[in-house]
Motif scaffolding. Structure first.
Motif, PDB file in Angstrom:
ATOM      1  N   THR A 124     -68.497   1.245  18.109  1.00 22.47           N
ATOM      2  CA  THR A 124     -68.657   1.595  19.520  1.00 22.47           C
ATOM      3  C   THR A 124     -68.651   3.091  19.796  1.00 22.47           C
ATOM      4  OG1 THR A 124     -66.292   1.310  19.813  1.00 22.47           O
ATOM      5  CG2 THR A 124     -67.689  -0.534  20.462  1.00 22.47           C
ATOM      6  N   LYS A 125     -67.995   3.884  18.938  1.00 22.58           N
ATOM      7  CA  LYS A 125     -67.770   5.283  19.301  1.00 22.58           C
ATOM      8  C   LYS A 125     -68.831   6.196  18.696  1.00 22.58           C
ATOM      9  CE  LYS A 125     -64.347   8.751  18.913  1.00 22.58           C
ATOM     10  NZ  LYS A 125     -63.380   9.172  17.930  1.00 22.58           N
ATOM     11  N   ASP A 126     -69.231   7.202  19.463  1.00 22.77           N
ATOM     12  CA  ASP A 126     -70.100   8.253  18.935  1.00 22.77           C
ATOM     13  C   ASP A 126     -69.238   9.291  18.234  1.00 22.77           C
ATOM     14  OD1 ASP A 126     -72.610   7.417  19.618  1.00 22.77           O
ATOM     15  OD2 ASP A 126     -72.488   8.244  21.634  1.00 22.77           O
ATOM     16  N   PHE A 127     -69.641   9.694  17.036  1.00 24.89           N
ATOM     17  CA  PHE A 127     -68.897  10.731  16.334  1.00 24.89           C
ATOM     18  C   PHE A 127     -69.627  12.056  16.486  1.00 24.89           C
ATOM     19  CE2 PHE A 127     -66.986   7.049  14.686  1.00 24.89           C
ATOM     20  CZ  PHE A 127     -65.751   7.415  14.180  1.00 24.89           C
ATOM     21  N   THR A 128     -68.864  13.148  16.636  1.00 27.19           N
ATOM     22  CA  THR A 128     -69.476  14.455  16.826  1.00 27.19           C
ATOM     23  C   THR A 128     -69.529  15.199  15.503  1.00 27.19           C
ATOM     24  OG1 THR A 128     -68.251  14.411  18.873  1.00 27.19           O
ATOM     25  CG2 THR A 128     -69.487  16.421  18.383  1.00 27.19           C
ATOM     26  N   PHE A 129     -70.723  15.661  15.142  1.00 29.54           N
ATOM     27  CA  PHE A 129     -70.876  16.497  13.948  1.00 29.54           C
ATOM     28  C   PHE A 129     -71.468  17.820  14.404  1.00 29.54           C
ATOM     29  CE2 PHE A 129     -71.512  12.087  12.627  1.00 29.54           C
ATOM     30  CZ  PHE A 129     -70.479  11.962  11.735  1.00 29.54           C
ATOM     31  N   GLY A 130     -70.625  18.804  14.634  1.00 32.91           N
ATOM     32  CA  GLY A 130     -71.128  20.081  15.122  1.00 32.91           C
ATOM     33  C   GLY A 130     -71.812  19.907  16.460  1.00 32.91           C
ATOM     34  N   ALA A 131     -73.119  20.128  16.497  1.00 27.90           N
ATOM     35  CA  ALA A 131     -73.832  20.118  17.772  1.00 27.90           C
ATOM     36  C   ALA A 131     -74.230  18.705  18.195  1.00 27.90           C
ATOM     37  CB  ALA A 131     -75.075  20.999  17.674  1.00 27.90           C
ATOM     38  N   VAL A 185     -40.862  11.058  13.787  1.00 30.52           N
ATOM     39  CA  VAL A 185     -42.327  10.953  13.801  1.00 30.52           C
ATOM     40  C   VAL A 185     -42.907  11.977  14.760  1.00 30.52           C
ATOM     41  CG1 VAL A 185     -44.294   9.424  14.069  1.00 30.52           C
ATOM     42  CG2 VAL A 185     -42.131   8.484  13.433  1.00 30.52           C
ATOM     43  N   GLY A 186     -42.224  12.180  15.890  1.00 33.79           N
ATOM     44  CA  GLY A 186     -42.691  13.164  16.861  1.00 33.79           C
ATOM     45  C   GLY A 186     -42.823  14.537  16.239  1.00 33.79           C
ATOM     46  N   ILE A 187     -41.803  14.933  15.468  1.00 37.92           N
ATOM     47  CA  ILE A 187     -41.837  16.250  14.832  1.00 37.92           C
ATOM     48  C   ILE A 187     -42.940  16.306  13.772  1.00 37.92           C
ATOM     49  CG2 ILE A 187     -40.475  17.876  13.461  1.00 37.92           C
ATOM     50  CD1 ILE A 187     -38.015  16.695  14.970  1.00 37.92           C
ATOM     51  N   LEU A 188     -43.107  15.172  13.040  1.00 33.03           N
ATOM     52  CA  LEU A 188     -44.181  15.096  12.045  1.00 33.03           C
ATOM     53  C   LEU A 188     -45.544  15.231  12.732  1.00 33.03           C
ATOM     54  CD1 LEU A 188     -44.453  14.632   9.006  1.00 33.03           C
ATOM     55  CD2 LEU A 188     -44.645  12.194   9.453  1.00 33.03           C
ATOM     56  N   ALA A 189     -45.671  14.576  13.901  1.00 31.85           N
ATOM     57  CA  ALA A 189     -46.932  14.652  14.646  1.00 31.85           C
ATOM     58  C   ALA A 189     -47.187  16.076  15.137  1.00 31.85           C
ATOM     59  CB  ALA A 189     -46.910  13.678  15.821  1.00 31.85           C
ATOM     60  N   LEU A 190     -46.110  16.778  15.530  1.00 33.74           N
ATOM     61  CA  LEU A 190     -46.239  18.185  15.931  1.00 33.74           C
ATOM     62  C   LEU A 190     -46.817  19.000  14.779  1.00 33.74           C
ATOM     63  CD1 LEU A 190     -43.067  19.312  17.913  1.00 33.74           C
ATOM     64  CD2 LEU A 190     -45.434  19.568  18.605  1.00 33.74           C
ATOM     65  N   ALA A 191     -46.317  18.717  13.564  1.00 30.24           N
ATOM     66  CA  ALA A 191     -46.824  19.438  12.398  1.00 30.24           C
ATOM     67  C   ALA A 191     -48.309  19.152  12.205  1.00 30.24           C
ATOM     68  CB  ALA A 191     -46.038  19.037  11.154  1.00 30.24           C
ATOM     69  N   PHE A 192     -48.695  17.871  12.393  1.00 36.54           N
ATOM     70  CA  PHE A 192     -50.101  17.513  12.206  1.00 36.54           C
ATOM     71  C   PHE A 192     -50.998  18.100  13.296  1.00 36.54           C
ATOM     72  CE2 PHE A 192     -51.355  14.484   8.839  1.00 36.54           C
ATOM     73  CZ  PHE A 192     -50.171  14.482   8.141  1.00 36.54           C
ATOM     74  N   LEU A 193     -50.377  18.432  14.452  1.00 37.58           N
ATOM     75  CA  LEU A 193     -51.143  19.049  15.538  1.00 37.58           C
ATOM     76  C   LEU A 193     -51.737  20.376  15.071  1.00 37.58           C
ATOM     77  CD1 LEU A 193     -51.501  17.946  18.365  1.00 37.58           C
ATOM     78  CD2 LEU A 193     -49.702  19.471  19.150  1.00 37.58           C
ATOM     79  N   GLY A 194     -51.075  20.982  14.064  1.00 32.66           N
ATOM     80  CA  GLY A 194     -51.565  22.237  13.529  1.00 32.66           C
ATOM     81  C   GLY A 194     -52.943  22.133  12.900  1.00 32.66           C
ATOM     82  N   PHE A 195     -53.342  20.905  12.501  1.00 39.91           N
ATOM     83  CA  PHE A 195     -54.665  20.737  11.882  1.00 39.91           C
ATOM     84  C   PHE A 195     -55.791  20.727  12.909  1.00 39.91           C
ATOM     85  CE2 PHE A 195     -52.051  18.605   8.545  1.00 39.91           C
ATOM     86  CZ  PHE A 195     -52.371  19.472   7.525  1.00 39.91           C
ATOM     87  N   SER A 196     -55.438  20.533  14.193  1.00 40.09           N
ATOM     88  CA  SER A 196     -56.514  20.371  15.181  1.00 40.09           C
ATOM     89  C   SER A 196     -57.351  21.642  15.263  1.00 40.09           C
ATOM     90  CB  SER A 196     -55.939  20.030  16.555  1.00 40.09           C
ATOM     91  OG  SER A 196     -55.102  21.053  16.974  1.00 40.09           O
ATOM     92  N   GLY A 197     -58.639  21.461  15.414  1.00 37.53           N
ATOM     93  CA  GLY A 197     -59.524  22.617  15.484  1.00 37.53           C
ATOM     94  C   GLY A 197     -60.167  22.961  14.156  1.00 37.53           C
ATOM     95  N   ILE A 198     -59.758  22.274  13.056  1.00 35.06           N
ATOM     96  CA  ILE A 198     -60.370  22.565  11.751  1.00 35.06           C
ATOM     97  C   ILE A 198     -61.831  22.150  11.747  1.00 35.06           C
ATOM     98  CG2 ILE A 198     -60.399  21.968   9.305  1.00 35.06           C
ATOM     99  CD1 ILE A 198     -57.503  21.789   9.282  1.00 35.06           C
ATOM    100  N   VAL A 199     -62.106  20.941  12.260  1.00 37.23           N
ATOM    101  CA  VAL A 199     -63.511  20.496  12.286  1.00 37.23           C
ATOM    102  C   VAL A 199     -63.971  20.340  13.730  1.00 37.23           C
ATOM    103  CG1 VAL A 199     -63.498  19.366  10.071  1.00 37.23           C
ATOM    104  CG2 VAL A 199     -62.835  18.096  12.100  1.00 37.23           C
TER     105      VAL A 199
END
Lengths: 199, 194
Positions: A124-131, A185-199
């Motif tokens: 169902t979902k559209d995936f974004t690849f760059g443009a 888990v919340g703190i672990l999720a905070l750590a994973f938030l650091g990955f956002s913006g990589i792709v």
């Protein structure tokens, strides 16, 4: 290139547990010990990949041509439930040792919303690849399923490790059990938030 | 057990979120604001009440071996009905809640109540149990939504009373786990009677 984007995004950026909140119940349920956590991750990886393959084909060649997309929910959950049963029976015959290893986790997986979640997401979902953005083709769907379950395994193993250490500490009474687990888990999720913006 | 206690058990004693800890995925994912939490709660309430009624009616006729698949089909049917209703009347809510509407099928609360309650009790009791547990779930989700909305965007139900941006992390994934964890601590300390 698109495959690499899918893999990085599914494992780190949009981690299935820590940012999409799918499969949280078994994530909390079996992460007490590292060994059960790895067993569960293996079983989930197996079932998610197989279920995505079957439901993708079912959707593309049966539901869409006949205009029956509204039956997706019912059809997918039935496919997943029977698939889990079948995998259990086949594994028992073919590879008893693998069955022994995954055995207790398999029935639990039917109600793991990660499986149904991934199956619905890829159709169902559209995936974004760059443009540009488009739906996944079969190969990409399989890669997405495998990468998502690796992400699930990663989160589960990390959390199980933390939880084993947590068990040795003195925790205030009201925090004992699940509350402290959620905060971890919340703190672990905070750590994973650091990955956002990589792709 | 009186009718009244059947109804009220879902609120505190068997609160699905804070005591039974069931249905965590929608609880965490859809409570980014108070209104989203409320909508998700009501959607689950709808499915829970209808599936409880139907399952309590058909339970005596269903062979024991196939009862889980039968229940899942009943639940999935009502979820599909709900999807149609929401697409027609509340398309915005359907879009925000997205994936988590079809995922009500695998919400352990719905199947859990069917297994633990509806297949052993009459229609009226199952109806009351469905409403009680459903409301307990709705209230919990709304409370989590309110806390996250206040911390994350300084508003309640869209009414902004703290100017500025708020702490973004509480609207995102980590905030869900942290708020639920701390609310659970408060619940254990003040409401749970052992």
């Amino acid at each position: 290139m698109e495959y690499i984007i899918i893999i990085i995004s599914a494992i780190f950026v949009n981690n299935i547990v820590l940012s999409q909140f799918l499969g949280v119940c078994p994530f909390l349920g079996v992460s007490n010990k590292l060994s059960t956590a790895t067993g569960m991750s293996g079983a989930v990886c197996f079932v998610i990949t197989l279920a995505t393959l079957v439901t993708y084909l079912l959707n593309k060649y049966l539901l869409v041509p006949f205009g029956l997309e509204f039956l997706q929910t019912i059809a997918f959950i039935l496919v997943i439930a029977s698939l889990v049963q079948m995998v259990e029976i086949v594994l028992k015959k073919i590879s008893p040792s693998l069955y022994q290893a995954l055995g207790i986790f398999l029935p639990l997986i039917t109600t793991n919303c990660a499986v149904l979640g991934v199956a619905i997401t890829v159709v169902t979902k559209d995936f974004t690849f760059g443009a540009e953005s488009h739906m996944l083709n079969l190969g990409q769907a399989i890669v997405y399923a495998v990468a998502t379950s690796i992400g699930y395994g990663l989160a589960m193993v990390l959390f199980a490790g933390l939880r084993e250490h947590l068990a040795l500490n003195e925790v205030p009474k009201s925090f004992r059990g699940l509350p402290i687990a959620f905060i971890t888990v919340g703190i672990l999720a905070l750590a994973f938030l650091g990955f956002s913006g990589i792709v | 057990m009186s009718k009244w206690s059947t109804f009220t058990d879902g609120f505190v004693k068997n609160n699905p979120t804070f005591v039974l800890v069931l249905g965590m995925c929608p609880t965490l994912a859809t409570t980014t604001s108070a209104i989203n939490g409320l909508e998700m709660g009501l959607a689950t309430l709808f499915v829970l009440v209808l599936s409880n009624i139907v399952i309590s009616l058909i339970a005596p006729m269903v062979p024991d071996k196939v009862h889980i698949p039968v229940y899942i089909v009943v639940i999935a049917t009502f979820v599909t009905v709900l999807q149609f209703i929401m697409q027609a009347y509340t398309p915005d809510a359907y879009k925000t809640l997205g994936l988590f509407i079809p995922l009500i099928v695998v919400n352990c609360i719905v199947l859990g109540r069917a297994e633990a309650f509806a297949n052993k009790h009459g229609v009226l009791d199952s109806l009351l149990d469905g409403i009680g547990v459903g409301l307990g779930f709705t209230v919990s989700l709304t409370v989590i939504g309110i806390v996250r909305e206040i911390l994350g965007s300084g508003s309640v139900f869209g009414w902004k009373f703290i100017p500025g941006d708020g702490i973004l992390a509480f609207v995102m994934a980590p905030g869900a786990f942290l708020v639920l964890g701390y609310l659970m601590v408060l619940f254990n300390k003040y409401l749970k009677r052992s």
